[in-house]
Scaffold this active site. Structure first.
Site, PDB file in Angstrom:
ATOM      1  N   TYR A  82      -3.229  -9.249  16.169  1.00 26.05           N
ATOM      2  CA  TYR A  82      -3.171  -8.227  15.114  1.00 26.05           C
ATOM      3  C   TYR A  82      -4.326  -7.233  15.254  1.00 26.05           C
ATOM      4  CZ  TYR A  82      -3.645  -6.088  10.490  1.00 26.05           C
ATOM      5  OH  TYR A  82      -3.794  -5.176   9.466  1.00 26.05           O
TER       6      TYR A  82
ATOM      7  N   ILE B 231       0.841  -1.202   0.000  1.00 23.35           N
ATOM      8  CA  ILE B 231       0.000   0.000   0.000  1.00 23.35           C
ATOM      9  C   ILE B 231       0.878   1.255   0.000  1.00 23.35           C
ATOM     10  CG2 ILE B 231      -1.714   1.321   1.329  1.00 23.35           C
ATOM     11  CD1 ILE B 231      -2.866  -1.414   2.269  1.00 23.35           C
TER      12      ILE B 231
END
Ligand code: NAD
Length: 324
Positions: free
Chosen positions: A155, A23
Site C-alpha cells: 500500500y 473522504i
C-alpha cells in the site's frame, strides 16, 4: 482557518474520484454546500451507493459508476472538469500485503490513468490522496517531507509511486499536481464494518453494541488522527495553491499525537461503557508512532486546520450515535 470562505470562479466543476467513499463523499458534500458543481466517479468497490444517493436530488451533482483502472472512463469523466480531487484507491496495509497485484493495478495504474485523463482535458489542478505510510520505517518524529524511510507495505509503495508519477506530470506536461499525505483521517461516514475498518469508527460501533474491541499490540502506539473537516480544507486550498507549489507532496494532519489506549478510554467514557479491550498481536507493516510536521502545507497551501482531535472526536461520536 477552515474552507467555507474560499472562492472559486463561478461554475467551477470538480471531479471527485472515490466520491462514494468516506473522504470522497465528504468532499462532494462540502463542494455542493459551497454552491459548485461536482461529479463523483466511483466503482463502488469499497464505497457505498448510499453515499452517492444522498446528493442525487442536487442538480449540481452527478454520479458516474466507473473504474479508474479504465483509461477511457477517466478521460470521459475529466471532460469539462476544472479541479480533480483523486481519492479512489484501496486502503489498508494488511489487505495490501495479501493482494499486491490488485493494489498495483488499482492504486498505481488507476492514478496514472487519472493523471493522463487530467492532462488530456487540461484540468486546472490535480489534487490526490497520498498517505503518511510513505514514511515507512523512518524513526524520527515528527514526520517531515523529504525524510522518508524504507516502505513497509505494498500500500505504501503504491502511494509513493503515485507521488512520483504526479511529479512527472508536473515536470513534463505542466499539470499542477498536489499530493496530500493524509494521517489517519476520521469522522462521519467512515465505514465501521469489516476486517479492514479504521479503529475509531470500529471501536465506536463495537462499544455501542456492547462488544469488546481488539487493540492490536499494547495500545501504546500513537497516531496523528485528523478530523475530516481538516482534510476537506486541505483539498480545497490545494486547488487554489500557486503553481510554484505543484509537483510536491504535503503532510495533512492536525500535528498532534494520540495514543490508542487513551482514545479507547475516552470512547468508553463518552459512550458510558465499562468494557475492557482485548489485546491482540501487533499488525504486520504497522509503525509504532506517527505524527506530522504540517509546516510545509501551512506555508505552501495556507493550510490551517480548524479542528483539534478532541473537537473532531466529539463530533464523530455524536454522528455515530445518531446514525446507528
Ligand atoms: P474509502 O474506501 O472509504 O473510499 C475510497 C473510494 O474509492 C471507495 O468509494 C471506492 O469504491 C473507490 N474506489 C476504489 N477503487 C476504485 C476504482 N478502481 N475506481 C473507482 N473507484 C474506486 O477510503 P477513504 O478512507 O475515503 O480513502 C480515500 C483516499 O484517501 C484513498 O486514496 C486512501 O488511500 C487515502 N487515505 C486515507 C486515509 C484514511 O485515514 N482514511 C489515510 C491515508 C490515505
Amino acid at each position: 482557518m477552515g474552507y467555507k470562505h474560499l472562492k472559486f470562479p463561478e461554475n467551477s466543476t470538480f471531479l471527485v474520484t472515490g466520491g462514494a467513499g468516506f473522504i470522497g463523499s465528504n468532499l462532494c458534500e462540502a463542494i455542493l454546500d459551497m454552491g459548485y458543481k461536482v461529479c463523483c466517479l466511483d466503482d463502488l468497490s469499497t464505497g457505498k451507493q448510499e453515499n452517492a444517493d444522498i446528493f442525487l436530488d442536487n442538480p449540481n451533482y452527478t454520479f458516474v459508476k466507473g473504474d479508474v483502472k479504465d483509461l477511457e472512463t477517466c478521460v470521459k469523466a475529466c471532460d469539462g472538469i476544472d479541479y480533480v480531487l483523486h481519492q479512489a484507491a484501496w486502503g489498508s496495509v494488511p489487505r495490501s500485503i495479501e493482494m499486491p497485484l490488485f493494489y498495483c493495478a488499482n492504486n498505481i495504474t488507476g492514478t496514472l490513468n487519472m493523471l493522463e485523463a487530467a492532462r488530456q482535458n487540461k484540468v486546472k489542478k490535480f489534487v490526490y490522496a497520498s498517505s503518511s505510510s510513505v514514511y515507512g520505517d523512518e524513526p524520527n518524529l515528527p514526520k517531515i517531507e523529504g525524510r522518508e524511510g524504507n516502505l513497509l507495505s505494498p500500500y505504501a509503495l503504491t502511494k509513493r509511486c503515485d507521488e512520483e508519477w504526479a511529479k512527472q506530470y508536473t515536470m513534463h506536461y505542466g499539470l499542477d499536481t498536489y499530493g496530500l499525505r493524509y494521517f489517519n483521517v476520521f469522522g462521519r461516514r467512515q465505514d465501521p464494518n469489516g476486517a479492514y475498518a479504521a479503529v475509531i469508527p470500529k471501536f465506536i460501533k463495537q462499544l455501542m453494541n456492547d462488544e469488546r474491541p481488539t487493540i492490536n499490540g499494547d495500545g501504546k502506539q500513537s497516531r496523528d488522527f485528523t478530523y475530516i473537516e481538516n482534510v476537506i480544507e486541505a483539498n480545497l486550498k490545494a486547488c487554489l495553491a500557486p503553481h510554484e507549489a505543484a509537483g510536491q507532496a504535503f503532510n495533512i494532519a492536525y500535528g498532534g499525537r494520540e495514543y490508542l489506549i487513551d482514545i479507547y478510554h475516552t470512547l468508553t467514557e463518552a459512550l458510558g461503557k465499562d468494557i475492557e479491550p482485548i489485546f491482540g498481536p501487533d499488525r504486520a507493516g504497522d509503525i509504532k508512532h506517527s505524527n506530522a510536521d504540517i509546516s510545509k502545507a501551512q506555508k505552501c497551501l495556507s493550510y490551517n486546520p480548524e479542528y483539534s482531535f478532541a473537537d473532531g472526536l466529539k463530533k464523530s461520536i455524536v454522528w455515530y450515535c445518531k446514525n446507528k
